[in-house]
Design a protein around this motif. Structure first.
Motif, mmCIF file in Angstrom:
data_model
loop_
_atom_site.group_PDB
_atom_site.id
_atom_site.type_symbol
_atom_site.label_atom_id
_atom_site.label_comp_id
_atom_site.label_asym_id
_atom_site.label_seq_id
_atom_site.Cartn_x
_atom_site.Cartn_y
_atom_site.Cartn_z
ATOM 1 N N LEU A 106 0.861 -1.176 0.000
ATOM 2 C CA LEU A 106 0.000 0.000 0.000
ATOM 3 C C LEU A 106 0.899 1.229 0.000
ATOM 4 O O LEU A 106 1.823 1.331 0.802
ATOM 5 C CB LEU A 106 -0.901 -0.011 1.230
ATOM 6 C CG LEU A 106 -2.057 0.984 1.294
ATOM 7 C CD1 LEU A 106 -3.175 0.442 2.167
ATOM 8 C CD2 LEU A 106 -1.612 2.337 1.835
ATOM 9 N N MET A 107 0.639 2.173 -0.907
ATOM 10 C CA MET A 107 1.428 3.405 -1.019
ATOM 11 C C MET A 107 0.618 4.607 -0.567
ATOM 12 O O MET A 107 -0.572 4.716 -0.890
ATOM 13 C CB MET A 107 1.868 3.656 -2.464
ATOM 14 C CG MET A 107 3.023 2.821 -2.947
ATOM 15 S SD MET A 107 3.480 3.291 -4.655
ATOM 16 C CE MET A 107 4.057 4.976 -4.425
ATOM 17 N N LEU A 108 1.272 5.521 0.138
ATOM 18 C CA LEU A 108 0.662 6.790 0.533
ATOM 19 C C LEU A 108 1.385 7.929 -0.181
ATOM 20 O O LEU A 108 2.586 8.127 0.007
ATOM 21 C CB LEU A 108 0.770 6.997 2.044
ATOM 22 C CG LEU A 108 0.188 5.919 2.956
ATOM 23 C CD1 LEU A 108 0.423 6.294 4.417
ATOM 24 C CD2 LEU A 108 -1.299 5.720 2.687
ATOM 25 N N GLU A 109 0.666 8.665 -1.001
ATOM 26 C CA GLU A 109 1.227 9.839 -1.690
ATOM 27 C C GLU A 109 0.508 11.071 -1.136
ATOM 28 O O GLU A 109 -0.727 11.149 -1.178
ATOM 29 C CB GLU A 109 1.026 9.707 -3.196
ATOM 30 C CG GLU A 109 1.218 10.977 -4.015
ATOM 31 C CD GLU A 109 2.622 11.566 -3.963
ATOM 32 O OE1 GLU A 109 2.964 12.111 -2.893
ATOM 33 O OE2 GLU A 109 3.350 11.490 -4.967
ATOM 34 N N SER A 110 1.265 12.030 -0.594
ATOM 35 C CA SER A 110 0.633 13.178 0.059
ATOM 36 C C SER A 110 0.006 14.147 -0.932
ATOM 37 O O SER A 110 -0.889 14.914 -0.564
ATOM 38 C CB SER A 110 1.664 13.926 0.923
ATOM 39 O OG SER A 110 2.697 14.456 0.123
ATOM 40 N N SER A 111 0.438 14.120 -2.174
ATOM 41 C CA SER A 111 -0.080 15.065 -3.162
ATOM 42 C C SER A 111 -1.353 14.533 -3.824
ATOM 43 O O SER A 111 -1.644 13.337 -3.771
ATOM 44 C CB SER A 111 0.974 15.303 -4.242
ATOM 45 O OG SER A 111 1.003 14.224 -5.157
#
Length: 466
Positions: free
Chosen positions: A32-37
């Motif tokens: 699972l990836m978290l991208e803040s943008s």
């Protein structure tokens, strides 16, 4: 607060994070990836890149001639003035050929070797379509592999206990929710703090107000400082980083590679007092362009002016903005707000000390000055043929070198020098393990790609150890 259990959590959305996510998936983990943008701005600074520096023995489909491990390391040694971890640097260098192959296997396309003034066709593999294409290729691959990506999810804090990551507090900006992720293993690849103007001012003081940020505004350094708060070992100098002289007319953020000014080595550079302050012809531009941001940062009001004449107009890659053009030095001084007399005196003195030779911008030629307080050692020609051209310069911050200490397996090292068993870092956030000062074009992407793959692989292996 909603709690979410996951296998491998990757924090970040640029090249290093994507390499880590794909590598972890290849090694059997659910990722699972978290991208803040937002999705439209995904990719961090990687979307602005163009190439990856790679060693090779003999020509390849994307590189000419040979670029040995020793020559590659010597380039890094020179730009860091010897302040580098040789073991780590060579580790990255040795892994670059495999990284190029691996990138191709996951959809990244490279263009044929580059020619011209950049001098990079032998050392750097260029992405076809640039960094945005690279990022999009990896995102397509991630989706195909079943990697889940959450945009506008910003990691805020870390819960580390007994040298293990227990949980990560995350803000879902779309829904206004606070979430707790409980991963079996975690990779942090969320960049440096170069976009955090408050932190830049803390490090640099008043000069930071005139800095421009070449890359994304989302690299706020929150995970770097969260790591520090959680007891990780932080290394490096907060004022060091990849800082380039860029066009002073560039936007505050996201000017990217197009804002860089590449004609510095072909003319002279003066400050607001119309005085030269460094040898413009010290070495080939890709080996020296990264020192000019700090040089301009040290000048009054953090401003410089790159001045050439018509003789070199077609010998450099034009930047985003048109040059300021004048038919006389008086007119040029008026247009850029410099003292006419001092500027003319500076240029006249420079011209008088030029030693004529065989001008060739593709080699370290014999055109130089002799007898100046600051001599120019290559590509020195009299600036005497109008029209005259000028690009105003500001320091452009690309990424910072303050980072978290890691092992060669990309594992985060704690302040007690023990290793966090299931927490890893890759990319800008750990580049300071190798880069202490200075920069060679494309090496940041080499570090992110190599350590991204390692971090993902090791995270997949460690997830059963929690």
């Amino acid at each position: 607060m909603l709690e979410i259990n996951c296998d491998v959590l990757v924090i970040g959305g640029g090249n290093a994070a994507l390499c880590a996510a794909i590598s972890a998936k290849e090694n059997g983990a659910d990722v699972l990836m978290l991208e803040s943008s937002p999705k439209a701005w995904r990719g961090g600074n990687s979307q602005h890149t163009r190439n990856l520096r790679s060693m090779h023995y003999g020509p390849t489909d994307v590189l000419t001639d040979t670029y040995s491990e020793d020559e590659f390391f010597e380039d890094i040694y020179k730009v860091t003035k010897g302040q580098t971890n040789e073991e780590f640097a060579r580790y990255v260098i040795k892994n670059t050929p495999e990284v190029v192959k691996w990138a191709k296997s996951h959809g990244v396309r490279f263009q044929s070797s580059f020619g011209g003034t950049l001098q990079l066709g032998r050392t750097n593999a260029f992405f076809l379509g640039g960094g945005k294409s690279l990022v999009n290729s990896y995102y397509r691959e991630a989706k195909k592999m079943g990697i889940k990506i959450l945009y506008e999810h910003e990691a805020k804090s870390l819960n580390i206990q007994n040298n293990k990551i227990i949980s990560v507090e995350v803000e879902d900006k779309q829904n206004g929710q606070n979430l707790t992720f409980k991963p079996k293993a975690c990779v942090i690849a969320s960049g440096g703090f170069e976009s955090n103007l408050e932190k830049l001012r803390e490090a640099w003081g008043e000069p930071a107000k005139n800095f421009l940020i070449r890359g994304t505004k989302f690299n706020q350094g929150k995970m770097l400082f969260a790591l520090q708060d959680a007891g990780a070992k932080i290394i490096g100098d907060p004022t060091q980083g990849h800082m380039v002289a860029i066009d002073a007319r560039a936007p505050k953020y996201d000017g990217g590679i197009a804002s860089r000014v590449d004609c510095v080595s072909l003319g002279i550079v003066v400050n607001k007092n119309a005085k030269r302050f460094y040898n413009e012809g010290e070495d080939f531009w890709p080996k020296r362009y990264a020192i000019w941001g700090r040089l301009v940062a040290s000048q009054p009001d953090q401003i410089g002016y790159s001045i050439t004449d018509v003789k070199v107009l077609k010998r450099y890659m034009p930047p985003l903005f048109d040059p300021i053009v004048a038919n006389s030095l008086d007119e040029l001084a008026d247009k850029i707000g410099l003292d006419k007399t001092v500027l003319k005196d500076t240029i006249s003195e420079f011209n008088a000390h030029v030693v004529s030779g065989n001008f060739d911008h593709t080699v370290l030629d014999d055109c130089h000055t002799n007898g100046l307080e600051i001599d120019k050692t290559h590509w020195a020609q009299a600036i005497d043929t109008p029209p005259f051209y000028c690009y105003p310069l500001r320091p452009g911050v690309t990424f910072t070198y303050l980072g978290v200490k890691v092992t060669k397996e990309a594992a985060v090292v704690m302040q007690n020098d023990e290793v966090c068993e299931n927490l890893f870092a890759a990319g800008e956030i750990m580049a300071g393990n190798i880069l202490s000062q200075g920069y060679c074009a494309g090496f940041g992407m080499s570090i992110g790609s190599v350590f991204g793959r390692i971090a993902g692989r090791e995270a997949a292996k460690s997830r059963g150890e929690k």
